[in-house]
Design an enzyme around this catalytic site. Sequence first.
Site, PDB file in Angstrom:
ATOM      1  N   CYS A  74      26.737  46.565  46.298  1.00 27.63           N
ATOM      2  CA  CYS A  74      26.796  47.366  47.527  1.00 27.63           C
ATOM      3  C   CYS A  74      27.117  48.799  47.111  1.00 27.63           C
ATOM      4  CB  CYS A  74      27.790  46.800  48.545  1.00 27.63           C
ATOM      5  SG  CYS A  74      29.524  46.861  48.115  1.00 27.63           S
ATOM      6  N   HIS A  98      38.745  37.855  29.975  1.00 28.49           N
ATOM      7  CA  HIS A  98      40.119  37.659  30.426  1.00 28.49           C
ATOM      8  C   HIS A  98      40.243  36.962  31.776  1.00 28.49           C
ATOM      9  CE1 HIS A  98      41.915  41.044  27.721  1.00 28.49           C
ATOM     10  NE2 HIS A  98      41.162  40.199  27.046  1.00 28.49           N
TER      11      HIS A  98
END
Length: 145
Positions: free
Chosen positions: A68, A101
Amino acid sequence: MEVKTVGIACDHAGFPLKQFVLEYLEKKGYPVKDFGTYSSESVDYPDFAHPLAEAIEQGEVYPGIGICGSGEGMAITLNKHQGVRAGLAWNKDIAQLIRQHNNANAIVLPGRFIDNKTAEKILDAFFSATFEGGRHERRVKKIAQ
């Protein structure tokens, strides 16, 4: 990352970048499920983010790509779903870290703030990174409490 079928969704502000990303995915040989939108006509990003998130949760697509204008609306909406870990990436280092991570299963691109070359670098980093596990596994498990 082992790709199943890449799910992709955008709003009107992300539509031009989505067109480039679709070409990128085709060039890489990834199968794609496009959740829309299909033009630059004004739409509401949740209408496209929710179906993408549901498909990720159901295992229909992996990974997901949301686009977006700022990336924020798509990221917020995707992350409302318990089975989605979407990270907003504006450079390749962030894209790599959200896989390594956070074990992200979706990446969000800010369509108004990155160019096609940057998007390609981000996606290359995201698709090539793997989850490191270890201390990160413990942290990821704490997200859904």
